[in-house]
Every structure is written in structure tokens, then in C-alpha cells.
Design a protein around this motif. Structure first.
Motif, PDB file in Angstrom:
ATOM      1  N   ALA A  81     -28.914  35.300  95.624  1.00 47.76           N
ATOM      2  CA  ALA A  81     -28.274  35.646  94.386  1.00 47.76           C
ATOM      3  C   ALA A  81     -26.835  36.460  94.900  1.00 47.76           C
ATOM      4  CB  ALA A  81     -29.090  36.636  93.579  1.00 47.76           C
ATOM      5  N   GLN A  82     -27.036  37.201  96.018  1.00 50.18           N
ATOM      6  CA  GLN A  82     -25.907  38.112  96.244  1.00 50.18           C
ATOM      7  C   GLN A  82     -24.757  37.496  96.594  1.00 50.18           C
ATOM      8  OE1 GLN A  82     -27.328  40.769  99.292  1.00 50.18           O
ATOM      9  NE2 GLN A  82     -27.055  39.229 101.154  1.00 50.18           N
ATOM     10  N   ALA A  83     -24.574  36.115  97.271  1.00 51.41           N
ATOM     11  CA  ALA A  83     -23.492  35.488  97.356  1.00 51.41           C
ATOM     12  C   ALA A  83     -22.383  35.334  96.627  1.00 51.41           C
ATOM     13  CB  ALA A  83     -23.974  33.960  97.796  1.00 51.41           C
ATOM     14  N   GLY A  84     -22.908  35.250  95.366  1.00 48.82           N
ATOM     15  CA  GLY A  84     -21.769  35.084  94.021  1.00 48.82           C
ATOM     16  C   GLY A  84     -21.536  36.373  93.455  1.00 48.82           C
ATOM     17  N   MET A  85     -21.950  37.480  93.794  1.00 43.91           N
ATOM     18  CA  MET A  85     -22.035  38.617  92.996  1.00 43.91           C
ATOM     19  C   MET A  85     -20.648  39.523  93.189  1.00 43.91           C
ATOM     20  SD  MET A  85     -25.739  40.324  93.271  1.00 43.91           S
ATOM     21  CE  MET A  85     -27.147  39.775  92.273  1.00 43.91           C
ATOM     22  N   SER A  86     -20.211  40.356  92.038  1.00 47.98           N
ATOM     23  CA  SER A  86     -19.072  41.225  92.405  1.00 47.98           C
ATOM     24  C   SER A  86     -19.481  42.476  93.159  1.00 47.98           C
ATOM     25  CB  SER A  86     -18.904  41.425  90.983  1.00 47.98           C
ATOM     26  OG  SER A  86     -19.445  42.328  90.337  1.00 47.98           O
ATOM     27  N   ALA A  87     -18.494  43.144  93.538  1.00 49.38           N
ATOM     28  CA  ALA A  87     -18.879  44.401  94.240  1.00 49.38           C
ATOM     29  C   ALA A  87     -19.730  45.300  93.426  1.00 49.38           C
ATOM     30  CB  ALA A  87     -17.528  45.091  94.553  1.00 49.38           C
ATOM     31  N   ASP A  88     -19.448  45.504  91.998  1.00 50.92           N
ATOM     32  CA  ASP A  88     -20.187  46.379  91.383  1.00 50.92           C
ATOM     33  C   ASP A  88     -21.749  45.781  91.376  1.00 50.92           C
ATOM     34  OD1 ASP A  88     -18.316  47.947  90.658  1.00 50.92           O
ATOM     35  OD2 ASP A  88     -17.902  47.016  88.829  1.00 50.92           O
ATOM     36  N   GLN A  89     -21.821  44.688  91.098  1.00 51.62           N
ATOM     37  CA  GLN A  89     -23.102  43.873  91.164  1.00 51.62           C
ATOM     38  C   GLN A  89     -24.118  44.317  92.481  1.00 51.62           C
ATOM     39  OE1 GLN A  89     -21.936  39.894  89.894  1.00 51.62           O
ATOM     40  NE2 GLN A  89     -22.909  40.350  87.827  1.00 51.62           N
ATOM     41  N   LEU A  90     -23.163  43.992  93.686  1.00 48.24           N
ATOM     42  CA  LEU A  90     -23.912  44.255  94.857  1.00 48.24           C
ATOM     43  C   LEU A  90     -24.294  45.656  95.067  1.00 48.24           C
ATOM     44  CD1 LEU A  90     -21.245  42.179  97.372  1.00 48.24           C
ATOM     45  CD2 LEU A  90     -24.065  41.719  96.763  1.00 48.24           C
ATOM     46  N   ARG A  91     -23.315  46.454  94.758  1.00 47.76           N
ATOM     47  CA  ARG A  91     -23.812  48.022  94.510  1.00 47.76           C
ATOM     48  C   ARG A  91     -25.061  48.362  93.934  1.00 47.76           C
ATOM     49  NH1 ARG A  91     -18.116  49.079  94.744  1.00 47.76           N
ATOM     50  NH2 ARG A  91     -17.829  48.729  92.498  1.00 47.76           N
ATOM     51  N   ALA A  92     -25.235  47.561  92.798  1.00 45.90           N
ATOM     52  CA  ALA A  92     -26.188  47.952  91.787  1.00 45.90           C
ATOM     53  C   ALA A  92     -27.486  47.048  92.491  1.00 45.90           C
ATOM     54  CB  ALA A  92     -26.219  47.171  90.514  1.00 45.90           C
ATOM     55  N   LEU A  93     -27.376  45.939  93.114  1.00 43.33           N
ATOM     56  CA  LEU A  93     -28.346  45.328  93.947  1.00 43.33           C
ATOM     57  C   LEU A  93     -28.809  46.254  94.844  1.00 43.33           C
ATOM     58  CD1 LEU A  93     -30.118  42.704  94.639  1.00 43.33           C
ATOM     59  CD2 LEU A  93     -28.093  42.076  95.790  1.00 43.33           C
ATOM     60  N   THR A  94     -27.835  46.819  95.624  1.00 38.04           N
ATOM     61  CA  THR A  94     -28.205  47.762  96.776  1.00 38.04           C
ATOM     62  C   THR A  94     -29.273  49.055  96.347  1.00 38.04           C
ATOM     63  OG1 THR A  94     -26.341  47.143  98.003  1.00 38.04           O
ATOM     64  CG2 THR A  94     -27.320  49.069  98.707  1.00 38.04           C
ATOM     65  N   ARG A  95     -29.033  49.577  95.145  1.00 40.20           N
ATOM     66  CA  ARG A  95     -29.704  50.623  94.592  1.00 40.20           C
ATOM     67  C   ARG A  95     -31.174  50.014  94.484  1.00 40.20           C
ATOM     68  NH1 ARG A  95     -24.732  51.561  91.938  1.00 40.20           N
ATOM     69  NH2 ARG A  95     -25.437  50.708  90.167  1.00 40.20           N
ATOM     70  N   GLN A  96     -31.115  48.834  93.813  1.00 38.54           N
ATOM     71  CA  GLN A  96     -32.419  48.496  93.181  1.00 38.54           C
ATOM     72  C   GLN A  96     -33.132  48.227  94.687  1.00 38.54           C
ATOM     73  OE1 GLN A  96     -31.480  45.221  90.983  1.00 38.54           O
ATOM     74  NE2 GLN A  96     -30.791  46.225  89.202  1.00 38.54           N
ATOM     75  N   ARG A  97     -32.665  47.632  95.578  1.00 41.36           N
ATOM     76  CA  ARG A  97     -33.396  47.328  96.930  1.00 41.36           C
ATOM     77  C   ARG A  97     -33.975  48.571  97.616  1.00 41.36           C
ATOM     78  NH1 ARG A  97     -29.264  46.326 100.900  1.00 41.36           N
ATOM     79  NH2 ARG A  97     -29.761  48.280 101.641  1.00 41.36           N
ATOM     80  N   ARG A  98     -33.133  49.696  97.539  1.00 41.98           N
ATOM     81  CA  ARG A  98     -33.589  51.035  97.991  1.00 41.98           C
ATOM     82  C   ARG A  98     -34.670  51.492  97.313  1.00 41.98           C
ATOM     83  NH1 ARG A  98     -27.289  53.525  99.118  1.00 41.98           N
ATOM     84  NH2 ARG A  98     -26.977  52.367 100.978  1.00 41.98           N
ATOM     85  N   GLN A  99     -34.510  51.394  96.041  1.00 42.38           N
ATOM     86  CA  GLN A  99     -35.703  51.926  95.019  1.00 42.38           C
ATOM     87  C   GLN A  99     -36.899  51.228  95.512  1.00 42.38           C
ATOM     88  OE1 GLN A  99     -34.162  51.731  91.151  1.00 42.38           O
ATOM     89  NE2 GLN A  99     -32.967  53.231  91.297  1.00 42.38           N
TER      90      GLN A  99
END
Length: 299
Positions: free
Chosen positions: A77-95
């Protein structure tokens, strides 16, 4: 399971850390004179972080599979994500990895193994690598890790260095129940090497305890140095405050003195203004008297 080395390795890496070396050597002796003996003898004892991840895989296989599935979905999913979406994705992954790491620490505690913060960080880094990198995920799922993993999701990771044997990649660890796993070897007669094995096991336990002590000592020294640094800064700032208070007090005293002098100066100015006014009046009267006398002289 077709590969006998994998089958035996899967059993060995499910054991508590203190039982690994003796069990491995016993299995190697049981196959003495065969290629299997050499392969078993070459198996490395897992680090504490690797053992915790291996335990998690065997005790919570469904949870680990879910983490790996999430990792696969996130990578796609991350290939087509914006910078904000990637940051949110990173936070979710860390959680997610933090929560699973805590679960792994609890499982280790139930098994009687204390997990330090340094080891927990390695466990979380390994789970993060499994989410970011497909091959790391396969290595984790094997349950045959001998060392932790780390990945940025960009550079290729040498997963072979963290695995017990090359064939482990693609292997899935067999689930294990929470009940204590029995010793891999039961003897009817006393083991003549029992004392040597007990000594070796005790030495390994001592080595692990010394490693933990060294890590704790280092952390304590760093914390102590930080406290001393902050104490020095606090003392300097307190000295600066005292100097500022002294200067403020001196300034206030000078201000009061100037106010008193100002009051006196204003009084003097008032008196001088009165004298000036009287002098002007006297001058004006003299000028008027003179002017009155001029016409009379002229006549």
C-alpha cells in the motif's frame, strides 16, 4: 518435515536458553559418525533477543502471522501513499511492533527469563524488520533465529547470518504449548557427563548474567553522568540567578536614590522658578519706572 536437521533444530530452538547447549550436544552424540551429527554440532545458541522472538513465534503463531500479513499489506500500500499517509502508516507500524514486543516480554517472563530494555529493543527491531522486509519476515517465522534482525526497508538484509542454518528460510516453526517442554533426552541410568553439563550450563547462565550486569552497569553510569551534568548546570543557573537578583537589588537601590534626588531637584526647580518669576517681575517694574522717567527728562 522432510529435512531431519530442520526437525531436530525446531525442537532445540524451542528449549529454554539454559538447556540448548546440553541438548544440542546430546543429540549430536546420538548421531555420532553421521553428517547429521556435524550439522547439529554447528547449530549456534540463540541470543536472548532471538530466543524471545522464537518463543513468540511458537507460542503465538497466529499473532505473528497477522503481523507478517499486515507487513505485506503495508508494503504493497505504501507505494501510492502521500507523505502524511506514510507518516501515519509508520506510527501504526510502531504501535503494532511495540504491542507485540510487550507480549513477547510477557511470554519470556512466564518462562522465567528476564528481558532487559536493551533486549526488548532488539526484539522490536527484529519485528520491525519482519514488517518491512519479506525475507526478514520469513526468517522470523522460521523460529530458528540465532540473532536479531534490523532493516530500513530499503537496503538488503543478510538474513542468513541471523539464522541457525540456511534451510531455515521458508521453514515455519511448530507451535508449542505454554506448559514446560520436557527435556529432549531421558535417561534410565545416570549420565556420566551430568556434572560437566551442569557446570557448562551454570557457566552459560553466569555469562548471561554478567552480560546483563555489564549492560545494566553501563546504563547506570550513563544515567549517573547525566545526573551530574544536570546538577552542574543547575548550580550554574542558580549562581546566575543569584547574580541577577543582586544586580536587580542594586538597580532598585539606585533607582530609589535617583527618585529621592529627583524629588529634591524638582523642589529646587520649583524654588528657582519662583525666584525667576520674582526677578522678572522686579525687572519689569524697573523697566516700567525707567520708561516713565524718560518723557520727563525729554521735556
Amino acid at each position: 518435515m522432510a529435512d531431519p536437521v530442520l526437525e531436530l533444530a525446531d525442537e532445540l530452538y524451542a528449549l529454554p536458553p539454559g538447556d540448548f547447549t546440553a541438548a544440542r550436544d546430546a543429540r549430536a552424540r546420538a548421531h555420532k559418525g553421521t553428517d547429521l551429527a556435524a550439522a547439529l554440532k554447528a547449530l549456534r545458541k540463540p541470543s536472548t533477543a532471538a530466543w524471545v522472538v522464537n518463543l513468540l513465534v511458537r507460542r503465538e503463531a497466529a499473532q505473528v502471522d497477522q503481523v507478517l500479513s499486515v507487513g505485506s499489506a503495508l508494503r504493497e500500500a505504501q507505494a501510492g501513499m502521500s507523505a502524511d499517509q506514510l507518516r501515519a502508516l509508520t506510527r501504526q507500524r510502531r504501535q503494532l511492533t511495540a504491542a507485540v514486543t510487550q507480549q513477547a516480554r510477557s511470554l519470556a517472563a512466564e518462562a522465567g527469563v528476564r528481558v532487559t530494555q536493551a533486549v526488548a529493543d532488539q526484539v522490536e527491531a527484529t519485528l520491525t524488520a519482519a514488517v518491512l522486509d519479506e525475507r526478514c519476515g520469513a526468517a522470523v517465522r522460521s523460529g530458528l533465529l540465532v540473532g536479531p534482525l534490523a532493516s530500513t526497508g530499503v537496503d538488503e538484509v543478510d538474513v542468513a547470518a541471523a539464522l541457525a542454518l540456511p534451510a531455515a528460510l521458508g521453514h515455519a516453526a511448530a507451535p508449542r504449548e505454554a506448559a514446560p517442554t520436557p527435556r529432549p533426552e531421558l535417561r534410565v541410568v545416570p549420565d556420566p557427563e551430568a556434572d560437566a553439563k551442569a557446570l557448562a550450563s551454570a557457566q552459560e547462565t553466569l555469562d548471561a548474567a554478567e552480560e546483563t550486569l555489564a549492560a545494566a552497569t553501563g546504563e547506570h553510569e550513563q544515567a549517573q553522568a547525566h545526573v551530574q551534568e544536570l546538577e552542574a548546570r543547575s548550580m550554574q543557573l542558580q549562581a546566575d540567578l543569584d547574580e541577577l537578583r543582586r544586580r536587580v537589588a542594586e538597580t532598585e537601590a539606585r533607582a530609589e536614590q535617583v527618585d529621592d534626588e529627583l524629588d529634591d531637584a524638582e523642589d529646587a526647580r520649583g524654588e528657582a522658578a519662583g525666584a525667576l518669576e520674582a526677578a522678572r517681575a522686579e525687572r519689569d517694574a524697573a523697566a516700567a519706572a525707567r520708561d516713565r522717567l524718560r518723557p520727563a527728562r525729554a521735556r
